[in-house]
Design an enzyme around this catalytic site. Structure first.
Site, PDB file in Angstrom:
ATOM      1  N   GLU A  95       0.832  -1.209   0.000  1.00  0.00           N
ATOM      2  CA  GLU A  95       0.000   0.000   0.000  1.00  0.00           C
ATOM      3  C   GLU A  95       0.865   1.257   0.000  1.00  0.00           C
ATOM      4  OE1 GLU A  95      -2.872  -1.036  -1.022  1.00  0.00           O
ATOM      5  OE2 GLU A  95      -4.179  -0.236   0.547  1.00  0.00           O
ATOM      6  N   THR A 132      -5.925   6.851  -5.711  1.00  0.00           N
ATOM      7  CA  THR A 132      -5.805   7.220  -4.293  1.00  0.00           C
ATOM      8  C   THR A 132      -4.739   8.296  -4.091  1.00  0.00           C
ATOM      9  OG1 THR A 132      -6.558   5.035  -3.648  1.00  0.00           O
ATOM     10  CG2 THR A 132      -5.372   6.272  -1.974  1.00  0.00           C
TER      11      THR A 132
HETATM   12  N1  HSE Z   1      -7.795   6.132   3.808  1.00  0.00           N
HETATM   13  C1  HSE Z   1      -7.431   6.030   2.421  1.00  0.00           C
HETATM   14  C2  HSE Z   1      -7.771   7.338   1.758  1.00  0.00           C
HETATM   15  C3  HSE Z   1      -8.190   4.916   1.791  1.00  0.00           C
HETATM   16  O1  HSE Z   1      -8.908   7.766   1.893  1.00  0.00           O
HETATM   17  O2  HSE Z   1      -6.910   7.934   1.103  1.00  0.00           O
HETATM   18  C4  HSE Z   1      -7.926   4.765   0.320  1.00  0.00           C
HETATM   19  O3  HSE Z   1      -8.687   3.682  -0.175  1.00  0.00           O
END
Ligand code: HSE
Length: 373
Positions: free
Chosen positions: A187, A241
């Site tokens: 990630e 993201t």
């Molecule tokens: N917490 C992360 C974001 C999750 O919102 O950037 C991404 O899937």
């Protein structure tokens, strides 16, 4: 007591002004937001290199909804029926201690097969390192069930399925919590150091990330006698993201911090009590992240409004988007709400979308089949 004072809200304009004087605005108090996080590094955790117990395993890891509104980066859950598969084999043609990605099929076939640049590859390598694998080579096939950049934890599902596959083929020496660290390596490289997709993808259910350093994960059990359905409306629009994280506010008003904290606390209470109504309200109440991201997803604000008008208990962006997630406690109602969300994505955002109604996945990444040695 300067510290105490700094936590008070700016004084409110009083209601007894006799003249039409504009109250002097008090300077807003800000909470500094920093995304620097100490990273726990992956280390070998087993004393003796384990031998493979299977020649081949197939694993599955579910889609996840991260953030759940005010739980940005610290709360997420797994949803059933959607996800990625990994098939992993002991492969004598692969150099010992290494991994080869032989095939990628499904919804995203253009992903790199270089294991160092692929979520499944990175998580598999990290898991091999944790197990101290030096004598066996592996080959991996990835079947993507989740589209990329959809807000459903696509990268985490690949990483989770790969980490669990490596662990299973060597006799399940690592705990799920340890595998989350391997998934976090992946990630961090592809989207950012956040565990709110990878932890529920591996562990199932709702997971609270209490701390990143050290990583401290708290599974939150939703009562099995209570109903909860997620309505997921996914438009044909990619919201990477990394890009959505770049849009986050650098500072937040103290009042928003207080409000979001109370909503996040309510969210946790709602999960533990199985209170879908409170869960919906809390999930809908994010004043920090959703307001900056929603305008970047065409139609999102209208979709939320449509979901609430159709009877959803709450609605927000799933993860970094673009999927919108609403919650409800009756499946048929969820289907009606999904139709309204799809209509709104088209009408206001000019985006085609598909809706589905899903339950919580309480298991997380798992072995689907295996071939013994
Ligand atoms: N917490 C992360 C974001 C999750 O919102 O950037 C991404 O899937």
């Amino acid at each position: 007591m300067a510290t105490t004072l700094s936590f008070h809200s700016p004084s409110k304009p009083t209601s007894h002004f006799h003249f039409q004087l504009k109250p002097k605005p008090s300077p807003p108090l800000f909470a500094k937001v920093s995304f620097f996080r100490c990273r726990a590094s992956v280390q070998t955790l087993v004393a003796v290199e384990p031998e493979p117990v299977f020649t081949s395993v197939k694993t599955f890891a579910p889609a996840t909804v991260a953030n759940l509104g005010p739980g940005f980066d610290f709360l997420g859950c797994a949803v059933d029926g959607l996800g990625d598969h990994v098939t992993l084999r002991v492969d004598p043609s692969v150099r010992a201690g290494e991994i080869l990605i032989s095939e990628i099929t499904g919804t995203a076939t253009k992903l790199s097969t270089n294991p160092l640049r692929n979520c499944a590859g990175i998580a598999a390598i990290a898991t091999m390192k944790m197990l101290g694998i030096r004598s066996v080579g592996l080959s991996l096939d990835l079947h993507k069930g989740l589209p990329l950049g959809s807000g459903l934890g696509s990268s985490a599902a690949s990483a989770a399925a790969a980490a669990v596959a490596v662990n299973e083929i060597f006799g399940r020496k690592l705990r799920k919590e340890e595998l989350v660290l391997a998934g976090l390596e992946s990630e961090a490289k592809v989207s950012g150091y956040h565990a709110d997709n990878i932890a529920p993808a591996i562990m199932g259910g709702f997971v609270l990330i209490r701390s990143y350093e050290p990583l401290d994960l708290k599974p939150l059990r939703f009562p099995s006698d209570k109903d909860l359905f997620f309505v997921l409306a996914s438009p044909e629009f990619e919201a990477p993201t990394k890009k959505m994280r770049a849009a986050l506010p650098a500072e937040i008003p103290m009042a928003h911090h207080v409000w979001n904290s109370s909503q996040a606390a309510a969210l946790v209470a709602a999960v533990l009590e199985g209170d879908a109504v409170m869960l919906g309200k809390a999930l809908s109440g994010d004043r920090v992240v959703e307001p900056t991201r929603a305008p970047l997803i065409p139609g999102m604000e209208a979709v939320k409004k449509a979901a609430l008008e159709a009877g959803a208990f709450g609605c927000t962006i799933s993860g970094a988007g673009p999927t919108a997630v609403a919650v409800v406690d009756v499946e048929e109602k969820g289907e009606e709400i999904g139709e309204k969300m799809v209509e709104a994505f088209m009408k206001v955002g000019n985006l085609k979308s598909v809706a589905s109604v899903k339950k919580l996945d309480k298991i997380g990444a798992r072995l689907v089949s295996s071939i013994s040695r």
